[in-house]
Design an enzyme around this catalytic site. Structure first.
Site, mmCIF file in Angstrom:
data_model
loop_
_atom_site.group_PDB
_atom_site.id
_atom_site.type_symbol
_atom_site.label_atom_id
_atom_site.label_comp_id
_atom_site.label_asym_id
_atom_site.label_seq_id
_atom_site.Cartn_x
_atom_site.Cartn_y
_atom_site.Cartn_z
ATOM 1 N N ARG A 190 75.397 -25.765 30.915
ATOM 2 C CA ARG A 190 74.424 -24.836 30.331
ATOM 3 C C ARG A 190 74.901 -23.393 30.458
ATOM 4 O O ARG A 190 74.577 -22.543 29.635
ATOM 5 C CB ARG A 190 73.031 -25.019 30.963
ATOM 6 C CG ARG A 190 72.980 -24.724 32.433
ATOM 7 C CD ARG A 190 71.573 -24.922 32.986
ATOM 8 N NE ARG A 190 71.604 -25.026 34.431
ATOM 9 C CZ ARG A 190 70.754 -24.409 35.254
ATOM 10 N NH1 ARG A 190 69.789 -23.654 34.774
ATOM 11 N NH2 ARG A 190 70.847 -24.564 36.547
ATOM 12 N N ASP B 145 63.419 -32.527 39.984
ATOM 13 C CA ASP B 145 62.218 -32.540 39.142
ATOM 14 C C ASP B 145 61.771 -33.959 38.778
ATOM 15 O O ASP B 145 60.629 -34.182 38.388
ATOM 16 C CB ASP B 145 62.432 -31.725 37.855
ATOM 17 C CG ASP B 145 62.235 -30.234 38.095
ATOM 18 O OD1 ASP B 145 61.734 -29.876 39.185
ATOM 19 O OD2 ASP B 145 62.588 -29.436 37.212
ATOM 20 N N HIS C 243 69.522 -29.597 30.858
ATOM 21 C CA HIS C 243 68.921 -30.396 31.935
ATOM 22 C C HIS C 243 68.806 -31.865 31.540
ATOM 23 O O HIS C 243 67.828 -32.533 31.850
ATOM 24 C CB HIS C 243 67.551 -29.843 32.333
ATOM 25 C CG HIS C 243 67.623 -28.482 32.981
ATOM 26 N ND1 HIS C 243 68.173 -27.393 32.356
ATOM 27 C CD2 HIS C 243 67.207 -28.043 34.202
ATOM 28 C CE1 HIS C 243 68.100 -26.346 33.160
ATOM 29 N NE2 HIS C 243 67.533 -26.712 34.283
ATOM 30 N N SER D 87 66.424 -20.963 32.391
ATOM 31 C CA SER D 87 67.043 -22.264 32.676
ATOM 32 C C SER D 87 68.075 -22.660 31.635
ATOM 33 O O SER D 87 69.109 -23.226 31.967
ATOM 34 C CB SER D 87 65.964 -23.349 32.733
ATOM 35 O OG SER D 87 65.012 -23.031 33.710
ATOM 36 N N PHE E 289 62.485 -32.115 25.863
ATOM 37 C CA PHE E 289 61.494 -31.607 24.927
ATOM 38 C C PHE E 289 62.086 -31.343 23.550
ATOM 39 O O PHE E 289 61.423 -31.538 22.535
ATOM 40 C CB PHE E 289 60.825 -30.363 25.518
ATOM 41 C CG PHE E 289 60.383 -30.585 26.937
ATOM 42 C CD1 PHE E 289 59.626 -31.704 27.257
ATOM 43 C CD2 PHE E 289 60.760 -29.735 27.954
ATOM 44 C CE1 PHE E 289 59.239 -31.957 28.564
ATOM 45 C CE2 PHE E 289 60.382 -29.975 29.275
ATOM 46 C CZ PHE E 289 59.616 -31.088 29.576
ATOM 47 N N GLU F 265 57.594 -26.731 21.555
ATOM 48 C CA GLU F 265 58.940 -27.076 21.074
ATOM 49 C C GLU F 265 58.943 -27.523 19.618
ATOM 50 O O GLU F 265 59.876 -27.216 18.876
ATOM 51 C CB GLU F 265 59.546 -28.170 21.957
ATOM 52 C CG GLU F 265 59.768 -27.750 23.410
ATOM 53 C CD GLU F 265 58.493 -27.793 24.253
ATOM 54 O OE1 GLU F 265 57.483 -28.354 23.781
ATOM 55 O OE2 GLU F 265 58.521 -27.273 25.381
ATOM 56 N N ARG G 228 72.277 -29.442 33.992
ATOM 57 C CA ARG G 228 71.838 -28.416 34.935
ATOM 58 C C ARG G 228 72.869 -28.101 36.022
ATOM 59 O O ARG G 228 73.105 -26.931 36.319
ATOM 60 C CB ARG G 228 70.531 -28.867 35.600
ATOM 61 C CG ARG G 228 70.088 -27.935 36.678
ATOM 62 C CD ARG G 228 68.837 -28.451 37.386
ATOM 63 N NE ARG G 228 68.598 -27.660 38.585
ATOM 64 C CZ ARG G 228 68.332 -28.162 39.790
ATOM 65 N NH1 ARG G 228 68.256 -29.457 39.959
ATOM 66 N NH2 ARG G 228 68.136 -27.372 40.808
#
Lengths: 317, 304
Positions: free
Chosen positions: A17, A122, A114, A42, A88, A63, A172
């Site tokens: 990312r 998470d 992610h 993020s 998403f 989204e 991530r």
């Protein structure tokens, strides 16, 4: 081609990312606009936001609407890049991608960050292990899964060069930087990391470095030398590479941090089944949801770490 | 089917005369005539395809006739002019009205209307820009068009293009959450170059909207998201023109027009009947509808 040794303890690590975010900052094309859904810190689109605020649009936690706007921005003649968590972008907004973006062949680039279980703590609600499957089955869609920071960086520019919708799967965690900046990334072309005999490791994303480590250990300790090939494009899949290698070996192992149903392993199997049926063992998440945990613990638990790969190969040998 | 085609009928010269006119010289009576011709084609297209959505399309004929013959800054001979107005359609199932209006306005030959919903046709059952880029957006899956239109409005603003984006949506698709995500975003970005209009006929495929899923006060809802709103009669040409003029003058926020319309307008037995949302007329029904519309055409043509 320069490939760093992942067993070298001093190897640099950065997240894919970050490669994406750093590339955004360096885009010179003023037609590029970046769309975000409240996760700019993020997804790393915040770098573009800072540099080009007039071409950055936040849509809040919405989204589907972000991707509908991406379609409209492309219709207006701009080149939108829309980012959010892969869950998403690809999951929640799938039908918008299918009908408002891919069906009209719009020039929209999608970045899903992610992705996979290596999102970590998470947990399963955010750990998408289905995105490769659901994105690659959309006609006209290109699917890219970079293996390291520089591949992610280069993939952004390659995606912009490519006319049409592209999905880039990003991760991530900081992972081994196995390539150099100048290593070219070409959509649809896989890379041989090492030549081998009898068996081949075909890997994508974060699993490239894990496989490469496993291959080094296997050679040192077990005298097994597999081919290791990085498939950073899932669609179009590099059919020529798959068949060339399949001709020389007995068995292919595919590796992905994704469900074994419908993902990269399936894409390889489709090519193999129709052309040169040799054994393919798909290694990934075996149709289970993930869970919270550290990245290291998760990779071990789901048998995707280098040491677990070594075990799996020994058992199958 | 060829003998029954409306293409070479006695109204052809009048249609050609109106289509070749400069928009500002087209009279309301001429628009009324074109709305009638659109309705005749809608009936024939849906009947010939033996599928499609006649009700909403008929209800929108007056608005689309006004858009294509008076309001929109578009030119069939220069369909992709950068400065053109962009017309988006979100409730794609009513596309027969747009195809008919476009053919009458000279975007493609009227004969092609008879290919509607057939294999290989550009006139897909729901609009496809891949098949026909002049449509501006592909739609069919409800609730997505407002986002796309809003995105285009942002894009044009960013590029300093002064065109207007007009988007048709339906009342039924205001049940889609994404419509309200788009309403929020267009309000947030104060997109004064965006005008939406609602085909507010209070009917959806399963029945009247109030019985299927109450929509609440659409006007208030859009207002609360920062839109300029107005509500008017979607069959009164004078009111339609005023609504598009009034909304063009708003320079600080997106605008929405709630057009009160009658589903099936112009064909007595289809009017306000949810059954005609998505069923084609059979031969006998087609002939009955055509008779009514021909009588109407006769009356208008006599005055022209």
């Amino acid at each position: 081609m320069l490939i760093k040794d992942p067993l070298d303890e001093n190897i640099q690590k950065k997240a894919t990312r970050d490669g994406f975010g750093d590339a955004l900052e360096e885009i010179t094309d003023s037609k590029v606009v970046v769309l975000e859904a409240d996760l700019s810190g993020s997804t790393k689109t915040n770098k573009f936001k800072k540099k080009y605020p007039e071409r950055f649009f936040n849509f809040g936690v919405a989204e589907q609407n972000m991707l509908g706007h991406a379609a409209g921005l492309a219709i207006s003649g701009l080149k939108p890049i829309a980012a959010s968590f892969a869950m998403f972008v690809s999951g929640r907004a799938w039908e918008v991608i299918r009908n408002s973006i891919s069906y009209p062949r719009l020039n929209v680039k999608l970045a899903g960050s992610h992705a996979g279980i290596t999102l970590g703590e998470d947990g399963a609600s955010h750990q998408i292990i289905e995105d490769i499957a659901i994105m690659r089955c959309i006609p006209e869609m290109t699917v890219i899964v970079p293996a390291d920071y520089w591949q992610a960086y280069n993939a952004v520019f390659a995606a912009l060069e490519h006319e049409g919708p592209v999905y880039i799967r990003l991760g991530r965690p900081a992972i081994d930087m196995i390539y150099d900046k100048k290593d070219s990334f070409e959509i649809g072309k896989s890379k041989i990391i090492q030549e081998g005999e009898k068996i081949a490791f075909f890997a994508t994303g974060i699993m490239v470095s894990e496989c490469w480590k496993a291959a080094r250990i296997l050679e040192k300790e077990k005298n097994i030398r597999p081919w290791v090939v990085d498939f950073s494009t899932i669609k179009p899949i590099d059919k020529e590479m798959i068949l060339n290698i399949a001709n020389k070996i007995e068995k292919i192992y595919t590796f992905e941090e994704h469900n074994t149903l419908g993902g990269f392993g399936s894409a390889v199997s489709e090519v193999i089944c129709e052309n040169n049926p040799i054994k393919v063992k798909r290694i990934g998440i075996n149709d289970k949801f993930g869970q919270s945990g550290t990245i290291k613990d998760l990779l071990d638990h789901y048998n995707l770490s280098a040491s677990k790969i070594v075990n799996t190969i020994e058992l199958n040998a | 089917m060829i003998q029954e085609s409306l293409v070479a009928d006695k109204y052809l010269p009048l249609r050609e005369k109106i289509r070749n006119k400069n928009k500002k010289d087209v009279s309301f009576l001429e628009v009324e005539f074109m709305a009638n011709q659109i309705r005749r084609y809608i009936i024939d297209m849906v009947h010939t395809a033996n599928s499609g959505h006649p009700g909403g399309a008929l209800g929108l004929a007056d608005i689309f006739a006004m858009l294509y013959f008076k309001i929109l800054n578009i030119d069939s001979k220069n369909a992709f002019d950068k400065q053109r107005d962009r017309l988006f359609l979100s409730n794609g199932h009513v596309c027969a009205v747009r195809y008919a209006a476009m053919a009458l306005a000279g975007f493609f030959p009227e004969e092609e209307l008879y290919t509607f919903r057939k294999l290989g046709s550009r006139l897909q059952g729901h609009p496809s820009t891949y098949m026909m880029p002049e449509l501006e957006n592909s739609s069919g899956s409800l609730g997505q068009g407002l986002s796309a239109a809003s995105g285009c409005a942002i894009g044009l603003k960013t590029q300093n293009i002064k065109s207007r984006v007009i988007v048709g949506i339906s009342d039924g698709e205001c049940q889609e959450g994404m419509t309200w995500e788009a309403a929020m975003a267009a309000g947030h970005y104060k997109l004064s170059n965006l005008t939406a209009f609602v085909d507010y006929n209070k009917i959806q495929i399963d029945g009247f909207t109030d019985s299927v899923m109450t929509l609440g006060d659409l006007k208030q809802k859009f207002e609360s998201f920062g839109w300029f709103t107005l509500e008017t009669n979607g069959h009164d040409l004078n009111e339609i023109e005023k609504a598009f003029q009034r909304t063009a003058d708003i320079s600080t926020k997106p605008e929405i027009i709630l057009f009160n319309t009658v589903l099936g307008k112009g064909v007595s037995f289809m009017e306000n009947n949810p059954a005609w949302h998505g069923s084609p007329p059979n031969k006998e029904e087609r002939d009955r509808a055509m008779k009514e519309l021909d009588d109407e055409a006769e009356k208008i043509a006599a005055k022209l």
